[in-house]
Design an enzyme around this catalytic site. Sequence first.
Site, PDB file in Angstrom:
ATOM      1  N   GLU A  24       4.481  -4.170   4.435  1.00 13.72           N
ATOM      2  CA  GLU A  24       3.765  -3.015   3.882  1.00 13.72           C
ATOM      3  C   GLU A  24       3.244  -2.138   5.035  1.00 13.72           C
ATOM      4  O   GLU A  24       3.046  -0.937   4.872  1.00 13.72           O
ATOM      5  CB  GLU A  24       2.610  -3.459   2.971  1.00 13.72           C
ATOM      6  CG  GLU A  24       2.217  -2.394   1.954  1.00 13.72           C
ATOM      7  CD  GLU A  24       1.183  -2.847   0.921  1.00 13.72           C
ATOM      8  OE1 GLU A  24       0.063  -3.199   1.324  1.00 13.72           O
ATOM      9  OE2 GLU A  24       1.479  -2.829  -0.282  1.00 13.72           O
ATOM     10  N   GLY A  59      -6.496  -2.721   2.738  1.00 17.52           N
ATOM     11  CA  GLY A  59      -6.358  -3.804   1.745  1.00 17.52           C
ATOM     12  C   GLY A  59      -5.785  -5.074   2.355  1.00 17.52           C
ATOM     13  O   GLY A  59      -6.290  -6.175   2.137  1.00 17.52           O
ATOM     14  N   ARG A  60      -4.729  -4.951   3.168  1.00 18.31           N
ATOM     15  CA  ARG A  60      -4.085  -6.153   3.699  1.00 18.31           C
ATOM     16  C   ARG A  60      -4.819  -6.718   4.920  1.00 18.31           C
ATOM     17  O   ARG A  60      -4.344  -7.662   5.548  1.00 18.31           O
ATOM     18  CB  ARG A  60      -2.607  -5.888   3.988  1.00 18.31           C
ATOM     19  CG  ARG A  60      -2.313  -4.630   4.763  1.00 18.31           C
ATOM     20  CD  ARG A  60      -0.822  -4.274   4.715  1.00 18.31           C
ATOM     21  NE  ARG A  60      -0.522  -3.005   5.378  1.00 18.31           N
ATOM     22  CZ  ARG A  60      -0.592  -1.818   4.786  1.00 18.31           C
ATOM     23  NH1 ARG A  60      -0.999  -1.724   3.537  1.00 18.31           N
ATOM     24  NH2 ARG A  60      -0.292  -0.723   5.450  1.00 18.31           N
ATOM     25  N   GLU A  88      -2.634  -3.777 -12.546  1.00 18.22           N
ATOM     26  CA  GLU A  88      -2.512  -5.207 -12.839  1.00 18.22           C
ATOM     27  C   GLU A  88      -3.891  -5.861 -12.885  1.00 18.22           C
ATOM     28  O   GLU A  88      -4.206  -6.668 -13.763  1.00 18.22           O
ATOM     29  CB  GLU A  88      -1.668  -5.906 -11.755  1.00 18.22           C
ATOM     30  CG  GLU A  88      -0.213  -5.473 -11.706  1.00 18.22           C
ATOM     31  CD  GLU A  88       0.047  -4.340 -10.716  1.00 18.22           C
ATOM     32  OE1 GLU A  88      -0.838  -3.474 -10.553  1.00 18.22           O
ATOM     33  OE2 GLU A  88       1.147  -4.331 -10.128  1.00 18.22           O
ATOM     34  N   HIS A 142      16.006 -28.441   4.562  1.00 13.06           N
ATOM     35  CA  HIS A 142      16.911 -28.949   3.526  1.00 13.06           C
ATOM     36  C   HIS A 142      17.317 -27.839   2.567  1.00 13.06           C
ATOM     37  O   HIS A 142      17.760 -28.108   1.463  1.00 13.06           O
ATOM     38  CB  HIS A 142      16.238 -30.109   2.794  1.00 13.06           C
ATOM     39  CG  HIS A 142      15.948 -31.249   3.720  1.00 13.06           C
ATOM     40  ND1 HIS A 142      16.854 -32.250   3.983  1.00 13.06           N
ATOM     41  CD2 HIS A 142      14.871 -31.496   4.507  1.00 13.06           C
ATOM     42  CE1 HIS A 142      16.341 -33.082   4.866  1.00 13.06           C
ATOM     43  NE2 HIS A 142      15.132 -32.648   5.212  1.00 13.06           N
ATOM     44  N   LYS A 200      -9.974  -3.085  -3.865  1.00 14.23           N
ATOM     45  CA  LYS A 200     -10.544  -2.070  -2.969  1.00 14.23           C
ATOM     46  C   LYS A 200     -10.807  -0.775  -3.742  1.00 14.23           C
ATOM     47  O   LYS A 200     -11.865  -0.190  -3.656  1.00 14.23           O
ATOM     48  CB  LYS A 200      -9.593  -1.817  -1.790  1.00 14.23           C
ATOM     49  CG  LYS A 200     -10.114  -0.751  -0.863  1.00 14.23           C
ATOM     50  CD  LYS A 200      -9.252  -0.549   0.362  1.00 14.23           C
ATOM     51  CE  LYS A 200      -9.788   0.647   1.138  1.00 14.23           C
ATOM     52  NZ  LYS A 200      -9.018   0.982   2.325  1.00 14.23           N
ATOM     53  N   LYS A 222       4.754   2.779  -9.057  1.00 16.54           N
ATOM     54  CA  LYS A 222       3.545   2.739  -9.892  1.00 16.54           C
ATOM     55  C   LYS A 222       3.557   3.911 -10.871  1.00 16.54           C
ATOM     56  O   LYS A 222       3.241   3.774 -12.047  1.00 16.54           O
ATOM     57  CB  LYS A 222       2.282   2.875  -9.018  1.00 16.54           C
ATOM     58  CG  LYS A 222       1.943   1.657  -8.185  1.00 16.54           C
ATOM     59  CD  LYS A 222       0.617   1.891  -7.466  1.00 16.54           C
ATOM     60  CE  LYS A 222       0.359   0.867  -6.397  1.00 16.54           C
ATOM     61  NZ  LYS A 222      -0.815   1.163  -5.577  1.00 16.54           N
TER      62      LYS A 222
HETATM   63  O1  F6P Z   1       0.514  -2.523  -3.372  1.00 17.35           O
HETATM   64  C1  F6P Z   1      -0.253  -1.503  -2.894  1.00 17.35           C
HETATM   65  C2  F6P Z   1      -1.693  -1.869  -2.710  1.00 17.35           C
HETATM   66  O2  F6P Z   1      -2.340  -0.661  -2.588  1.00 17.35           O
HETATM   67  C3  F6P Z   1      -1.962  -2.792  -1.518  1.00 17.35           C
HETATM   68  O3  F6P Z   1      -1.952  -2.127  -0.324  1.00 17.35           O
HETATM   69  C4  F6P Z   1      -3.282  -3.354  -1.891  1.00 17.35           C
HETATM   70  O4  F6P Z   1      -3.608  -4.481  -1.128  1.00 17.35           O
HETATM   71  C5  F6P Z   1      -3.035  -3.667  -3.349  1.00 17.35           C
HETATM   72  O5  F6P Z   1      -2.260  -2.572  -3.814  1.00 17.35           O
HETATM   73  C6  F6P Z   1      -4.266  -3.834  -4.201  1.00 17.35           C
HETATM   74  O6  F6P Z   1      -5.103  -2.717  -4.160  1.00 17.35           O
HETATM   75  P1  F6P Z   1      -6.603  -2.789  -4.626  1.00 17.35           P
HETATM   76  O7  F6P Z   1      -7.317  -3.763  -3.749  1.00 17.35           O
HETATM   77  O8  F6P Z   1      -7.136  -1.410  -4.484  1.00 17.35           O
HETATM   78  O9  F6P Z   1      -6.623  -3.251  -6.062  1.00 17.35           O
END
Ligand code: F6P
Length: 525
Positions: A352, A266-267, A210, A383, A204, A494
């Site tokens: 979240e 995002g979620r 990452e 199990h 987003k 972060k």
């Molecule tokens: O972990 C925090 C967060 O901002 C989430 O809310 C989001 O889905 C994820 O990181 C990834 O963010 P982006 O889509 O901006 O890379």
Amino acid sequence: MLDFRPELSAIWAQLQLTAADTPNVAALFKQEPQRVSDLTLEAAGLRVDLSKNKVSQQQLKLLLEFAAQSPLNHHRSALFEGKPINSSESRAVLHPALRDFGDIAALTSEYRDTVYLQRARMLTAAEQIRSGEWLGHTGKPITDIINIGIGGSDLGPKLVYEALREFRHNTLAVHFISNVDGAEIYSLLKTLNPETTLVAIASKTFTTQETLLNAKTTLAWLRQGLDIEQVEASSHVVALTASAANAVSYGVAPERVLPFEEWVGGRYSLWSSIGFGIACAIGGEAFSELLQGAHALDKHFAEAPLDQNIPVLMALIGIWNINFLGYPTQAVIPYCERLGLLSAYLQQLDMESNGKSTLRDNTRANTATGPIVWGQTGTNGQHAFFQLMHQGTHTIPVEFIGALQDTLSDATHHRTLLVNMIAQASALMSGKPAPDGQAYRDYPGDKPSTIILIEQLTPASLGALIALYEHKVFVQGSLWGINSFDQWGVELGKKLTNDLLPKEADLSEFDASTQTLMGLINARL
Ligand code: F6P
């Protein structure tokens, strides 16, 4: 006015009083002969049996009164009208607009054209890939897509991709890379051919550490394999993002940036161009069915009265379990292996969103808030951790999910699977006294559960199921007085990662444990 403090409602105190007298769940069935029919609701192809929860119909009425006197109705309208209910970031939260089919009166139509155009671009690209028309640098069609994203840019698409295995294109594979753990991306790249691989950078913000590192590694592999300098701008790279400008300055060709709007959390983004990998796998028609399933649930949530509204009732029962019975966790157990990623998906959606202790009015919460969500598929869980659910010292409310039919299975397997689910719910609720002198064989019972049944796992039923949880989480956030749409809690970690990453970072401000451990890492990497 969005602010709310639940404990200030007069009904909250009444609920506390009555909770102490809650009968055993099994006894409730004797006291309330209509309990199953009264507490079984259907909408959008979901059949939800709430009867095994440890709440009397009288108590549920009180919970509904609490909801009616809260700002829930106002919040719900504000959501659909596109008001900036994400107050800390001054943003609307309009995921229902991504699956708008024009028949929810409350839903703003302001974004219909934008959404339609963005979806059309995404589906066109997906169709070109599916048909083999989209060619790589050396003229070969795409066979593999790597979705590089994390959190909401990974969990939703991955869940749907796994769940809808039956509907997938048979020669196109989508791989999901989220963790910055290099072993994952390097292992995957060894199995792929750069000539036939497309990288979808899903972010987003287009700033996530990452994702950008995984993208960098993957693009270096593409650059080397294809022998092109500007690989970012090639037909091997698309960006799925709400920050088109960032993607373009990264080097992605503007025509290959598939955008969505800032108001998509995002979620809550699998319905947007973040769902590109899903659309490549299952095609535009099935993607539309997924949206229609979610839309049917949106319509139910927007229009059904509170006492018939499934997300509202599930949310209220959750609040009852957490705040009045003192059960802080929520297990979700799908009796369907293809829904194996559901609990991971719901952990982000729920924890979240509602894992917060500051309320909208900027004060500390005085009540418990979001549950600890966990789970895995049945029968596997039986199990593993069901021992604790039957005989441990914690009470774990469960949401069981099952499909009445499964075209990938056969009648023997499927009946066995479903009967296991029903038996577990019954055993958890009814229990069984121990024979004399054998206390270890005591099953105390009285463990609450909900059973959600769908006819079959299809794009539409999956869409409805996910939307059900989105709205349940929304209702709970509203009733706790929380802004469910920000996630400030993840920012400090972060920042500290960024502070510690440079080898020459000043460690003097950190505690002794952190300094020692960083010393070990710095000596090696
Ligand atoms: O972990 C925090 C967060 O901002 C989430 O809310 C989001 O889905 C994820 O990181 C990834 O963010 P982006 O889509 O901006 O890379």
